[in-house]
Design an enzyme around this catalytic site. Structure first.
Site, mmCIF file in Angstrom:
data_model
loop_
_atom_site.group_PDB
_atom_site.id
_atom_site.type_symbol
_atom_site.label_atom_id
_atom_site.label_comp_id
_atom_site.label_asym_id
_atom_site.label_seq_id
_atom_site.Cartn_x
_atom_site.Cartn_y
_atom_site.Cartn_z
ATOM 1 C CB SER A 1 -0.874 0.007 1.268
ATOM 2 O OG SER A 1 -1.526 1.260 1.404
ATOM 3 C CE LYS B 1 -1.352 -3.804 3.235
ATOM 4 N NZ LYS B 1 -1.522 -4.925 2.308
ATOM 5 C CE1 TYR C 1 -3.741 -2.429 5.404
ATOM 6 C CE2 TYR C 1 -3.303 -0.095 5.084
ATOM 7 C CZ TYR C 1 -3.643 -1.326 4.570
ATOM 8 O OH TYR C 1 -3.879 -1.460 3.219
HETATM 9 N N1 LIG Z 1 -8.828 -0.510 -1.180
HETATM 10 C C1 LIG Z 1 -7.830 0.309 -0.983
HETATM 11 O O1 LIG Z 1 -7.989 1.550 -0.983
HETATM 12 C C2 LIG Z 1 -6.438 -0.230 -0.789
HETATM 13 C C3 LIG Z 1 -5.377 0.683 -0.785
HETATM 14 C C4 LIG Z 1 -4.089 0.213 -0.611
HETATM 15 C C5 LIG Z 1 -3.860 -1.143 -0.460
HETATM 16 N N2 LIG Z 1 -4.915 -2.009 -0.451
HETATM 17 C C6 LIG Z 1 -4.604 -3.422 -0.279
HETATM 18 O O2 LIG Z 1 -5.232 -4.173 -1.302
HETATM 19 C C7 LIG Z 1 -5.468 -5.496 -0.835
HETATM 20 C C8 LIG Z 1 -6.891 -5.906 -1.152
HETATM 21 O O3 LIG Z 1 -7.773 -5.012 -0.520
HETATM 22 P P1 LIG Z 1 -9.255 -4.700 -1.063
HETATM 23 O O4 LIG Z 1 -9.427 -3.244 -0.945
HETATM 24 O O5 LIG Z 1 -9.502 -5.391 -2.343
HETATM 25 O O6 LIG Z 1 -10.118 -5.400 0.100
HETATM 26 P P2 LIG Z 1 -11.565 -6.104 0.110
HETATM 27 O O7 LIG Z 1 -12.393 -5.685 -1.033
HETATM 28 O O8 LIG Z 1 -12.094 -5.916 1.485
HETATM 29 O O9 LIG Z 1 -11.200 -7.636 -0.085
HETATM 30 C C9 LIG Z 1 -10.428 -8.317 0.865
HETATM 31 C C10 LIG Z 1 -10.285 -9.765 0.456
HETATM 32 O O10 LIG Z 1 -9.408 -10.428 1.371
HETATM 33 C C11 LIG Z 1 -10.075 -11.560 1.947
HETATM 34 N N3 LIG Z 1 -9.519 -11.709 3.285
HETATM 35 C C12 LIG Z 1 -9.610 -10.866 4.335
HETATM 36 N N4 LIG Z 1 -8.923 -11.345 5.391
HETATM 37 C C13 LIG Z 1 -8.369 -12.523 4.998
HETATM 38 C C14 LIG Z 1 -7.541 -13.489 5.613
HETATM 39 N N5 LIG Z 1 -7.148 -13.359 6.891
HETATM 40 N N6 LIG Z 1 -7.166 -14.572 4.902
HETATM 41 C C15 LIG Z 1 -7.563 -14.728 3.619
HETATM 42 N N7 LIG Z 1 -8.340 -13.853 2.965
HETATM 43 C C16 LIG Z 1 -8.740 -12.761 3.654
HETATM 44 C C17 LIG Z 1 -11.563 -11.240 1.829
HETATM 45 O O11 LIG Z 1 -12.412 -12.369 1.750
HETATM 46 P P3 LIG Z 1 -12.930 -13.231 3.030
HETATM 47 O O12 LIG Z 1 -13.720 -12.302 3.873
HETATM 48 O O13 LIG Z 1 -13.713 -14.357 2.428
HETATM 49 O O14 LIG Z 1 -11.689 -13.730 3.698
HETATM 50 C C18 LIG Z 1 -11.579 -10.529 0.474
HETATM 51 O O15 LIG Z 1 -11.543 -11.477 -0.572
HETATM 52 C C19 LIG Z 1 -5.084 -5.495 0.645
HETATM 53 O O16 LIG Z 1 -3.773 -5.990 0.773
HETATM 54 C C20 LIG Z 1 -5.115 -4.020 1.013
HETATM 55 O O17 LIG Z 1 -4.246 -3.729 2.094
HETATM 56 C C21 LIG Z 1 -6.186 -1.589 -0.619
#
Ligand SMILES: NC(=O)c1ccc[n+]([C@@H]2O[C@H](COP(=O)([O-])OP(=O)(O)OC[C@H]3O[C@@H](n4cnc5c(N)ncnc54)[C@H](OP(=O)(O)O)[C@@H]3O)[C@@H](O)[C@H]2O)c1
Length: 255
Positions: A148, A165, A161
């Site tokens: 991130s 990262k 968090y």
């Molecule tokens: N969205 C943003 O603005 C943003 C910005 C920077 C970085 N990121 C990074 O992008 C990545 C994906 O985020 P996202 O925004 O796509 O999130 P999201 O839409 O909430 O999706 C999270 C996914 O991870 C799974 N998950 C959560 N905890 C887990 C665990 N302990 N083991 C296995 N699976 C798990 C969830 O499914 P289940 O509930 O079925 O486990 C879901 O498939 C993360 O690494 C996040 O830090 C996101």
């Protein structure tokens, strides 16, 4: 002139954690479109199966397997299954992460700290170890860690968090340096604010969103699909000389 496709993933086996929704779902679908057989994984099998079914309905190859990456036995279990079912792994996308507590750093709760470290650091680290061992057996592969922008500059009220990262960016360089000899590349994707469930507390709050947009030169939040192209680059031969990199896909935020 014959066309070459540097982004072709035919015959590759790819594992994507957190692929039941959001950024992971977009990554899984794009890798499958390029020909990879994608293992769609998260904690809850139903969401993974729905994504795998959608890929198969489009003519792609996918298998749903549940794995909580904060649980060591589940990491061991999923790799035992990958070895038995596929015998190889070419692409590992560590995408699933957690951010259970928004608070001033002085109010950090021990259980939230532990959960964040267990999933975001230990989970990525041991997934990469297991994935790396399997890749080494077949002459190499590509590991992509979804970190991130918070790993470079901490997000407000996202202390532990952000620390995890930063650790993901460091671990990317560690694996890149030590696994290059096995033909394994390791790179990180640094998403900016992306419209997913994970970021809904930020994106759905007008005041927070407007403050964030002031710092994003492209003046908008990303769509999950806008993260997938960078992962395809890092997964494919197009990036054959790229390892140890942290690639910002953030609308210019870190600039
Ligand atoms: N969205 C943003 O603005 C943003 C910005 C920077 C970085 N990121 C990074 O992008 C990545 C994906 O985020 P996202 O925004 O796509 O999130 P999201 O839409 O909430 O999706 C999270 C996914 O991870 C799974 N998950 C959560 N905890 C887990 C665990 N302990 N083991 C296995 N699976 C798990 C969830 O499914 P289940 O509930 O079925 O486990 C879901 O498939 C993360 O690494 C996040 O830090 C996101």
């Amino acid at each position: 002139m014959s066309k070459t496709n540097l982004f072709d993933l035919d015959g590759k086996i790819a594992f994507v954690s957190g692929a039941s929704r959001g950024i992971g779902e977009a990554i899984a679908k794009l890798l499958a479109q390029q020909g990879a057989h994608v293992i769609v994984s998260s904690r809850k099998i139903d969401g993974c199966q729905a994504v795998a079914d959608a890929i198969i309905a489009e003519g792609g190859k996918a298998t749903a397997i549940a794995c909580h990456i904060g649980e060591m036995e589940q990491i061991q279990g999923v790799f035992a299954q990958i070895r038995e079912q596929f015998g190889r792994l070419d692409i590992l996308v560590n995408n699933a992460a957690t951010n259970p507590q928004f608070c001033n750093v002085l109010d950090t709760d021990l259980s939230a700290f532990q959960k964040t470290v267990d999933v975001n650091i230990r989970g990525y680290y041991f997934m990469s170890i297991e994935g790396g061992k399997l890749m080494k057996q077949n002459g190499g592969g590509s590991i992509i860690n979804v970190a991130s922008i918070n790993g470079v500059t901490p997000g407000e009220f996202q202390g532990i968090y952000s620390v995890t990262k930063a650790a993901v960016i460091s671990m990317t360089k560690v694996f890149a340096k030590e696994c290059a000899q096995f033909g394994i590349r390791c790179n990180a994707l640094l998403p900016g604010l992306t419209d997913t469930k994970f970021a809904s507390a930020l994106v759905k709050n007008d005041s927070i969103l407007n403050t964030a947009l002031q710092r994003i030169p492209l003046k908008r939040v990303a769509e999950p699909s806008e993260m997938a192209g960078a992962v395809l680059y890092l997964a494919s031969n197009a990036s054959s000389y790229t390892t140890g990199v942290a690639l910002n896909v953030d609308g210019g935020f870190l600039a």
